[in-house]
Motif scaffolding. Structure first.
Motif, PDB file in Angstrom:
ATOM      1  N   ALA A  57       0.847  -1.189   0.000  1.00 55.91           N
ATOM      2  CA  ALA A  57       0.000   0.000   0.000  1.00 55.91           C
ATOM      3  C   ALA A  57       0.880   1.237   0.000  1.00 55.91           C
ATOM      4  O   ALA A  57       2.016   1.217   0.472  1.00 55.91           O
ATOM      5  N   CYS A  58       0.344   2.325  -0.545  1.00 62.81           N
ATOM      6  CA  CYS A  58       1.045   3.609  -0.524  1.00 62.81           C
ATOM      7  C   CYS A  58       1.373   3.946   0.929  1.00 62.81           C
ATOM      8  O   CYS A  58       0.509   3.872   1.800  1.00 62.81           O
ATOM      9  N   ASP A  59       2.617   4.322   1.187  1.00 65.16           N
ATOM     10  CA  ASP A  59       3.056   4.586   2.564  1.00 65.16           C
ATOM     11  C   ASP A  59       2.398   5.831   3.142  1.00 65.16           C
ATOM     12  O   ASP A  59       2.441   6.054   4.342  1.00 65.16           O
ATOM     13  N   TYR A  60       1.758   6.617   2.296  1.00 62.95           N
ATOM     14  CA  TYR A  60       1.078   7.810   2.791  1.00 62.95           C
ATOM     15  C   TYR A  60      -0.436   7.609   2.854  1.00 62.95           C
ATOM     16  O   TYR A  60      -1.033   7.795   3.906  1.00 62.95           O
ATOM     17  N   CYS A  61      -1.064   7.199   1.727  1.00 58.38           N
ATOM     18  CA  CYS A  61      -2.538   7.198   1.687  1.00 58.38           C
ATOM     19  C   CYS A  61      -3.150   5.810   1.691  1.00 58.38           C
ATOM     20  O   CYS A  61      -4.369   5.675   1.644  1.00 58.38           O
ATOM     21  N   MET A  62      -2.314   4.762   1.755  1.00 57.20           N
ATOM     22  CA  MET A  62      -2.786   3.385   1.800  1.00 57.20           C
ATOM     23  C   MET A  62      -3.469   2.868   0.532  1.00 57.20           C
ATOM     24  O   MET A  62      -4.075   1.799   0.533  1.00 57.20           O
ATOM     25  N   TYR A 106       5.164   4.947  -2.818  1.00 58.19           N
ATOM     26  CA  TYR A 106       3.971   5.804  -2.811  1.00 58.19           C
ATOM     27  C   TYR A 106       3.201   5.605  -4.113  1.00 58.19           C
ATOM     28  O   TYR A 106       3.782   5.248  -5.140  1.00 58.19           O
ATOM     29  N   CYS A 107       1.893   5.913  -4.051  1.00 59.73           N
ATOM     30  CA  CYS A 107       1.059   5.756  -5.253  1.00 59.73           C
ATOM     31  C   CYS A 107       1.290   6.897  -6.230  1.00 59.73           C
ATOM     32  O   CYS A 107       0.930   6.802  -7.394  1.00 59.73           O
ATOM     33  N   SER A 108       1.887   7.994  -5.737  1.00 63.21           N
ATOM     34  CA  SER A 108       2.052   9.156  -6.613  1.00 63.21           C
ATOM     35  C   SER A 108       3.122  10.090  -6.049  1.00 63.21           C
ATOM     36  O   SER A 108       3.462  10.015  -4.864  1.00 63.21           O
ATOM     37  N   ALA A 110       2.607  13.126  -5.572  1.00 65.21           N
ATOM     38  CA  ALA A 110       1.894  13.982  -4.619  1.00 65.21           C
ATOM     39  C   ALA A 110       1.964  13.376  -3.215  1.00 65.21           C
ATOM     40  O   ALA A 110       2.274  14.078  -2.236  1.00 65.21           O
ATOM     41  N   CYS A 111       1.692  12.076  -3.091  1.00 68.77           N
ATOM     42  CA  CYS A 111       1.737  11.421  -1.770  1.00 68.77           C
ATOM     43  C   CYS A 111       3.161  11.444  -1.217  1.00 68.77           C
ATOM     44  O   CYS A 111       3.368  11.662  -0.023  1.00 68.77           O
ATOM     45  N   GLN A 112       4.140  11.206  -2.090  1.00 69.97           N
ATOM     46  CA  GLN A 112       5.536  11.229  -1.643  1.00 69.97           C
ATOM     47  C   GLN A 112       5.888  12.585  -1.040  1.00 69.97           C
ATOM     48  O   GLN A 112       6.471  12.662   0.047  1.00 69.97           O
TER      49      GLN A 112
HETATM   50 ZN   LIG Z   1      -0.873   7.581  -2.000  1.00 72.90          ZN
END
Ligand SMILES: [Zn+2]
Ligand SMILES: [Zn+2]
Length: 363
Positions: A57-62, A106-108, A110-112
């Motif tokens: 999962a994205c480490d920020y937004c899951m 991260y998924c993006s 932006a999340c990073q």
């Molecule tokens: Zn994310």
């Protein structure tokens, strides 16, 4: 249907005194099925065992980082499995990025950058591929050793709270954001069901506290690192942490469900999905999702009821919580949700099974 007030303007946190402290109240009418509010967590973290089992999962937004097909292959232990209708998978690998200094993904972009700006600058280190003597690595190992699945909280949620304060330009402001959760945590241990606060875990708790201090001590929140303060933090995440579950397979299933297909093809697809979930169920049981928990200010101000009028949902397959009315709610009525596993209809680990039933029920 009357219009909702939109955003978070339709609700208000009120002091109600007594043991409840505060509650969330509707300022306008909400019809069953309507969104009451949407919110992002102040911090959110995937559970450590969930991560260790390979849930990506994205480490920020899951948001899930596996494709639905990869997810289905892993969960059913069938590497040959091919999912039809790949366009129904929402995972966009071309957007994924890794931290350039450690291994988190991260998924993006932006999340990073949001993670970096909020807490990851402090928490960035080699991870399991790096220095196993790093206090943050030791902290995670220690946590996994005391808290086996099913998980209900994560020490990394606390680490992210601390790192958020450490990185904040306005430290007082950041501390204030977290203080809104603290009302229910001070000296109310008898009301707190977190197993780590029991007598048996004294030694482990002290070990976690020492590792956390070694890794992240911060003068302006020194009281979080005292034995009493640390117990309050554990209680805080235990009491206020909202479970978050995301799944690429469930998104794919939902999108398949929405496909406009000829009857026979639809039936064929549904048989495939039924069979797939049976295979996954045999291999994996109910442990299907990327799971973690987050601290949500509005959600955490909702009191518990076994007869709830609202429930938390995660329709975007990330950490954005959408509070949905499950009954018609009148202006002035308190918004109540069900905290407990056995009466919660939407706890993440049950939602796939519920979905399976749904798919079965309509075809
Ligand atoms: Zn994310
Ligand atoms: Zn990093």
């Amino acid at each position: 249907m009357e219009a909702s007030c939109g955003d978070t303007h339709g609700v208000e946190v009120r002091e109600i005194g007594g043991s409840k402290g505060k509650g969330l109240f509707a300022l306008c009418k909400f019809s069953a099925g309507e969104t009451i509010f949407e919110e992002r967590p102040l911090v959110c973290s995937q559970f450590l065992w969930n991560q260790a089992y390979g849930y990506l999962a994205c480490d920020y937004c899951m948001r899930p980082l596996e494709t639905a097909e990869e997810n289905a292959q892993r969960l059913s232990s069938n590497r040959q499995l091919v999912l039809p209708y790949p366009q129904c998978c929402n995972t966009k690998k071309e957007n994924h990025v890794n931290c350039s200094q450690c291994e988190v993904s991260y998924c993006s972009v932006a999340c990073q950058s949001l993670a970096w700006e909020q807490y990851h600058r402090v928490l960035c280190f080699g991870g399991s591929g790096g220095d196993s003597n790093h206090p943050l690595e030791q902290l995670q190992v220690a946590w996994r050793n005391v808290h086996y699945p099913p998980e209900t909280a994560s020490i990394m949620l606390i680490a992210r709270m601390i790192a958020t304060v450490k990185q904040a330009k306005d430290k007082e402001g950041a501390i204030h954001l977290f203080s809104q959760f603290c009302h229910s945590t001070v000296n109310e241990e008898e009301q707190i069901a977190h197993k780590l606060l029991g007598e048996r875990f004294q030694v482990q708790l002290e070990q976690l506290r020492e590792l956390l201090s070694k890794a992240l001590f911060e003068e302006c929140i020194y009281h979080w690192f005292t034995p009493e303060g640390f117990r309050s933090l554990i209680a805080l995440v235990g009491t206020n942490g909202q479970g978050v579950g995301t799944s690429p397979l469930s998104v794919w299933t939902k999108n398949c469900d929405a496909l406009d297909l000829p009857t026979e093809e639809k039936q064929h697809l549904n048989e495939f999905i039924d069979h797939l979930y049976e295979e996954v169920d045999k291999e994996t049981g109910a442990f299907l999702n990327n799971e973690g928990s987050g601290l949500y200010p509005l959600q955490s101000s909702c009191n518990h009821s076994c007869v709830p009028n609202a429930e938390a949902t995660f329709p975007y397959s990330n950490f954005v919580l959408v509070m949905e009315a499950v009954k018609d709610i009148e202006p002035g009525e308190e918004i109540v949700v069900c905290y407990l596993d056995d009466c919660n209809r939407h706890r993440s680990r049950h939602s796939r099974i519920k979905m399976l039933r749904y798919v079965k029920a309509i075809f």
